[in-house]
Design an enzyme around this catalytic site. Structure first.
Site, mmCIF file in Angstrom:
data_model
loop_
_atom_site.group_PDB
_atom_site.id
_atom_site.type_symbol
_atom_site.label_atom_id
_atom_site.label_comp_id
_atom_site.label_asym_id
_atom_site.label_seq_id
_atom_site.Cartn_x
_atom_site.Cartn_y
_atom_site.Cartn_z
ATOM 1 N N CYS A 175 57.071 104.225 80.941
ATOM 2 C CA CYS A 175 56.846 102.873 81.108
ATOM 3 C C CYS A 175 56.649 102.574 82.910
ATOM 4 O O CYS A 175 56.312 101.268 82.870
ATOM 5 C CB CYS A 175 57.772 101.870 80.480
ATOM 6 S SG CYS A 175 58.027 102.173 78.772
ATOM 7 N N HIS A 204 56.314 95.140 83.685
ATOM 8 C CA HIS A 204 56.142 95.633 82.405
ATOM 9 C C HIS A 204 56.615 94.947 81.217
ATOM 10 O O HIS A 204 57.810 94.487 81.433
ATOM 11 C CB HIS A 204 56.943 97.080 82.642
ATOM 12 C CG HIS A 204 57.333 98.043 81.297
ATOM 13 N ND1 HIS A 204 56.091 98.334 80.609
ATOM 14 C CD2 HIS A 204 58.252 98.208 80.745
ATOM 15 C CE1 HIS A 204 56.408 98.809 79.473
ATOM 16 N NE2 HIS A 204 57.616 98.761 79.509
ATOM 17 N N ASN A 208 54.960 96.754 73.512
ATOM 18 C CA ASN A 208 55.258 97.346 74.871
ATOM 19 C C ASN A 208 54.001 98.733 74.700
ATOM 20 O O ASN A 208 54.099 99.779 73.854
ATOM 21 C CB ASN A 208 56.519 98.010 74.576
ATOM 22 C CG ASN A 208 56.924 99.025 75.964
ATOM 23 O OD1 ASN A 208 56.051 99.381 76.681
ATOM 24 N ND2 ASN A 208 58.209 99.241 76.083
HETATM 25 O O1 UT7 Z 1 59.938 100.310 78.050
HETATM 26 C C1 UT7 Z 1 61.123 100.411 78.443
HETATM 27 C C2 UT7 Z 1 62.220 100.884 77.734
HETATM 28 N N1 UT7 Z 1 62.401 100.048 76.358
HETATM 29 C C3 UT7 Z 1 63.243 98.887 76.592
HETATM 30 O O2 UT7 Z 1 63.177 98.318 77.380
HETATM 31 C C4 UT7 Z 1 63.810 98.387 75.446
HETATM 32 C C5 UT7 Z 1 65.150 97.826 75.599
HETATM 33 N N2 UT7 Z 1 65.950 97.258 74.569
HETATM 34 C C6 UT7 Z 1 65.583 96.239 73.771
HETATM 35 O O3 UT7 Z 1 64.590 95.681 73.810
HETATM 36 C C7 UT7 Z 1 66.424 95.765 72.611
HETATM 37 O O4 UT7 Z 1 68.041 96.396 72.875
HETATM 38 C C8 UT7 Z 1 66.135 96.077 70.951
HETATM 39 C C9 UT7 Z 1 64.799 95.363 70.812
HETATM 40 C C10 UT7 Z 1 65.456 97.334 70.923
HETATM 41 C C11 UT7 Z 1 67.209 95.719 70.273
HETATM 42 O O5 UT7 Z 1 67.598 94.572 70.329
HETATM 43 P P1 UT7 Z 1 69.476 94.137 70.582
HETATM 44 O O6 UT7 Z 1 69.308 92.668 70.671
HETATM 45 O O7 UT7 Z 1 69.898 94.912 71.883
HETATM 46 O O8 UT7 Z 1 69.775 94.575 69.238
HETATM 47 P P2 UT7 Z 1 70.902 95.525 68.806
HETATM 48 O O9 UT7 Z 1 70.322 96.949 69.005
HETATM 49 O O10 UT7 Z 1 72.116 95.309 69.579
HETATM 50 O O11 UT7 Z 1 70.969 95.331 67.194
HETATM 51 C C12 UT7 Z 1 71.626 94.232 66.914
HETATM 52 C C13 UT7 Z 1 71.372 94.439 65.256
HETATM 53 C C14 UT7 Z 1 72.080 95.647 64.778
HETATM 54 O O12 UT7 Z 1 72.577 95.262 63.275
HETATM 55 P P3 UT7 Z 1 74.205 95.116 63.050
HETATM 56 O O13 UT7 Z 1 74.605 96.617 63.550
HETATM 57 O O14 UT7 Z 1 74.515 93.960 64.194
HETATM 58 O O15 UT7 Z 1 74.368 94.676 61.816
HETATM 59 C C15 UT7 Z 1 70.600 96.259 64.416
HETATM 60 O O16 UT7 Z 1 70.925 97.294 63.272
HETATM 61 O O17 UT7 Z 1 70.078 94.194 64.867
HETATM 62 C C16 UT7 Z 1 69.627 95.278 64.081
HETATM 63 N N3 UT7 Z 1 68.136 95.549 64.245
HETATM 64 C C17 UT7 Z 1 67.139 95.007 63.505
HETATM 65 N N4 UT7 Z 1 67.226 93.996 62.631
HETATM 66 C C18 UT7 Z 1 66.202 93.367 62.093
HETATM 67 C C19 UT7 Z 1 67.796 96.678 65.144
HETATM 68 N N5 UT7 Z 1 66.517 96.535 64.925
HETATM 69 C C20 UT7 Z 1 66.108 95.517 64.288
HETATM 70 C C21 UT7 Z 1 64.913 95.190 63.496
HETATM 71 N N6 UT7 Z 1 64.926 94.129 62.658
HETATM 72 N N7 UT7 Z 1 63.917 95.370 63.923
#
Ligand code: UT7
Length: 314
Positions: free
Chosen positions: A112, A241, A271
């Site tokens: 990225c 980005h 992205n």
């Molecule tokens: O391009 C450069 C590299 N990439 C990035 O910059 C991405 C960086 N990270 C992110 O954008 C975020 O961490 C994500 C969007 C990937 C995830 O968001 P988050 O707020 O960090 O969520 P989380 O991983 O802490 O997950 C929170 C909850 C979890 O459930 P529990 O364990 O609290 O029950 C996940 O299982 O959300 C759940 N979850 C989802 N729920 C519905 C994770 N993905 C999804 C989904 N839909 N797509």
């Protein structure tokens, strides 16, 4: 006399197939509400039968047209991609052939952060006088390396391409660039292939990537502004980005930049990795928000990790 590398043309291209959050709800345990709130993404474009080179070609032709240059006027092509069409030759050489150019061409891979790495490399060729006009492209078909059953990554990544023509200018252009890497973070964001005969899929520890992205990008933005004797008030636009609206918000807040000075395309593009900055730039240029003389800050971070920033006068 110092030579500057200045952008004189931009172009972008998106495949026609739109995949909305509602479409993803049908195959993944997710929802439009969750994706919108946690990422800012509403829809993304995905290829059906196009290659990374196909997307790059369309974006490049538009950038060349804006620059009023022919492919034969280009001295070098640098294409940043994480998703090359073949192990070899470089996608850049396939693009060179399809454009009808005859200059050297090579790929750069920094995920990225790829476009920032490619632009920084191109800048060196212009400043040292070994090239006059360079085509710099970010093109990705990320959908080919997404695990479509993994809801934490399938909702994020998308396909597209953006391109710029960088040309020699005696007065202004790129004023500051810095690229960084820290390979110790491989496990945080990588593709799980074992060797070159396997494609693999994106594996991401989203939470960790999120925190590191905010810290590294805001530190680098502050350092860049300081090195240029500027504050965020001197920026006309930040063109970041496009990974997550919450990352963009947090970086803007840390450097005290109001969000109305940030070009955002995340809602419609998702992205697109190395393509996201030139896609956002082209949108801002073509809709009239970005104009000659504007001070722009590009910044991005990607897999395992590489990150960088560029400050320039457009
Ligand atoms: O391009 C450069 C590299 N990439 C990035 O910059 C991405 C960086 N990270 C992110 O954008 C975020 O961490 C994500 C969007 C990937 C995830 O968001 P988050 O707020 O960090 O969520 P989380 O991983 O802490 O997950 C929170 C909850 C979890 O459930 P529990 O364990 O609290 O029950 C996940 O299982 O959300 C759940 N979850 C989802 N729920 C519905 C994770 N993905 C999804 C989904 N839909 N797509």
């Amino acid at each position: 006399m110092k030579k500057f590398a200045r952008i004189i043309g931009t172009g972008s291209y998106l495949p026609s197939k739109v995949v909305t959050n509602f479409d993803l709800e049908k195959t993944l345990n997710t929802s439009d509400d969750w994706i919108t709130a946690r990422t800012g993404i509403k829809e993304r474009r995905i290829v059906t039968d196009q290659s990374t080179c196909d997307l790059a070609l369309e974006a490049s032709l538009k950038a060349l047209s804006m620059a009023k240059l022919k492919p034969q006027d280009i001295d070098l092509i640098i294409l940043s991609t994480t998703t090359p069409d073949k192990i070899f030759p470089a996608t850049a050489t396939m693009l060179q052939d399809r454009l009808g150019a005859s200059c050297p061409a090579f790929d750069i891979q920094a995920v990225c952060a790829g476009f920032v790495f490619a632009l920084t490399t191109a800048q060196q060729y212009i400043e040292n006088g070994s090239a006059k006009n360079i085509l710099v492209v970010g093109s990705e078909t990320m959908s080919k390396i997404v695990d479509w059953s993994d809801r934490s990554t399938a909702i994020l990544f998308a396909d597209g391409a953006g391109a710029v023509v960088l040309s020699t200018d005696n007065t202004t252009g790129i004023k500051h660039s810095k690229i960084c890497s820290d390979g110790s973070y491989l496990s945080s964001l990588h593709v799980n292939n074992n060797g070159i005969n396997e494609l693999g899929t994106i594996q991401m520890e989203g939470n960790e990537v999120f925190k590191i992205a905010v810290n590294r990008l805001s530190d680098l933005a502050e350092e860049t502004l300081k090195d240029c004797n500027m504050t965020s008030e001197d920026l006309t636009w930040m063109v970041p980005h496009q990974a997550n609206i919450r990352i963009i918000n947090a970086v803007a807040k840390k450097i005290k930049l109001p969000m109305d000075k940030v070009i955002q395309t995340l809602d419609k593009h998702g992205n697109t990795s190395a393509a996201s900055i030139p896609l956002a730039l082209d949108e801002g240029v073509r809709d009239g928000r970005i104009n000659k003389g504007d001070t722009l800050l590009f910044e991005g971070i990607g897999g395992g990790f590489s990150w960088g920033s560029i400050l320039l006068e457009y």
